[in-house]
Design a protein around this motif. Structure first.
Motif, mmCIF file in Angstrom:
data_model
loop_
_atom_site.group_PDB
_atom_site.id
_atom_site.type_symbol
_atom_site.label_atom_id
_atom_site.label_comp_id
_atom_site.label_asym_id
_atom_site.label_seq_id
_atom_site.Cartn_x
_atom_site.Cartn_y
_atom_site.Cartn_z
ATOM 1 N N PRO A 63 -5.454 22.165 50.875
ATOM 2 C CA PRO A 63 -4.231 22.042 51.667
ATOM 3 C C PRO A 63 -3.586 20.658 51.558
ATOM 4 N N TRP A 64 -4.361 19.643 51.198
ATOM 5 C CA TRP A 64 -3.820 18.301 51.152
ATOM 6 C C TRP A 64 -2.767 18.160 50.064
ATOM 7 N N MET A 118 4.824 17.217 51.218
ATOM 8 C CA MET A 118 5.688 17.217 52.394
ATOM 9 C C MET A 118 5.814 15.814 52.968
ATOM 10 N N ILE A 119 4.745 15.067 52.989
ATOM 11 C CA ILE A 119 4.783 13.706 53.520
ATOM 12 C C ILE A 119 5.644 12.810 52.637
ATOM 13 N N GLU A 120 5.481 12.930 51.331
ATOM 14 C CA GLU A 120 6.183 12.037 50.419
ATOM 15 C C GLU A 120 7.640 12.433 50.201
ATOM 16 N N PRO A 163 3.277 20.662 45.704
ATOM 17 C CA PRO A 163 2.408 19.534 45.324
ATOM 18 C C PRO A 163 3.237 18.271 45.097
ATOM 19 N N ALA A 164 2.621 17.112 45.228
ATOM 20 C CA ALA A 164 3.348 15.838 45.234
ATOM 21 C C ALA A 164 4.182 15.630 43.974
ATOM 22 N N HIS A 173 13.103 15.649 45.849
ATOM 23 C CA HIS A 173 13.450 14.718 46.920
ATOM 24 C C HIS A 173 14.960 14.492 46.921
ATOM 25 N N PRO A 174 15.576 14.391 48.077
ATOM 26 C CA PRO A 174 17.034 14.216 48.134
ATOM 27 C C PRO A 174 17.545 12.996 47.363
ATOM 28 N N ASN A 175 16.774 11.954 47.250
ATOM 29 C CA ASN A 175 17.214 10.774 46.508
ATOM 30 C C ASN A 175 17.187 10.972 45.005
ATOM 31 N N GLN A 176 16.572 12.041 44.534
ATOM 32 C CA GLN A 176 16.488 12.288 43.104
ATOM 33 C C GLN A 176 17.641 13.152 42.603
#
Length: 88
Positions: free
Chosen positions: A52-53, A59-61, A67-68, A75-78
């Motif tokens: 789950p990590w 989600m955190i990043e 997955p990261a 990501h909105p900045n991308q």
């Protein structure tokens, strides 16, 4: 040679209780050690945490349930910044 059979039975019951308590402790510790060794060898806890990590890290990043590595692309900045770079 009269002996009170009630006293002898009480002594026997105390001894039996001690032996049973020791046996229960030995069995409990053995099961605990076997279970811990099984969990360590099969890396069960690592799988429960790392599975789950991966999505949680995304989600955190990046704010996306992926997955990261995949989430970083979303990501909105991308996004395309064409208007802010060249406002013609």
């Amino acid at each position: 040679m009269k002996t009170n059979s009630g006293i002898n039975l009480l002594k026997n019951a105390r001894g039996q209780f001690v032996i049973e308590a020791v046996l229960l402790m030995v069995v409990s510790v053995s099961i605990l050690l076997f279970g811990l060794r099984y969990l360590k060898e099969n890396k069960t806890m690592a799988t429960l945490v790392s599975g789950p990590w991966e999505k949680t890290a995304g989600m955190i990043e990046s704010g996306v349930w992926k997955p990261a590595e995949e989430a970083a692309k979303k990501h909105p900045n991308q996004g395309d910044r064409g208007l802010s770079l060249d406002p013609k």
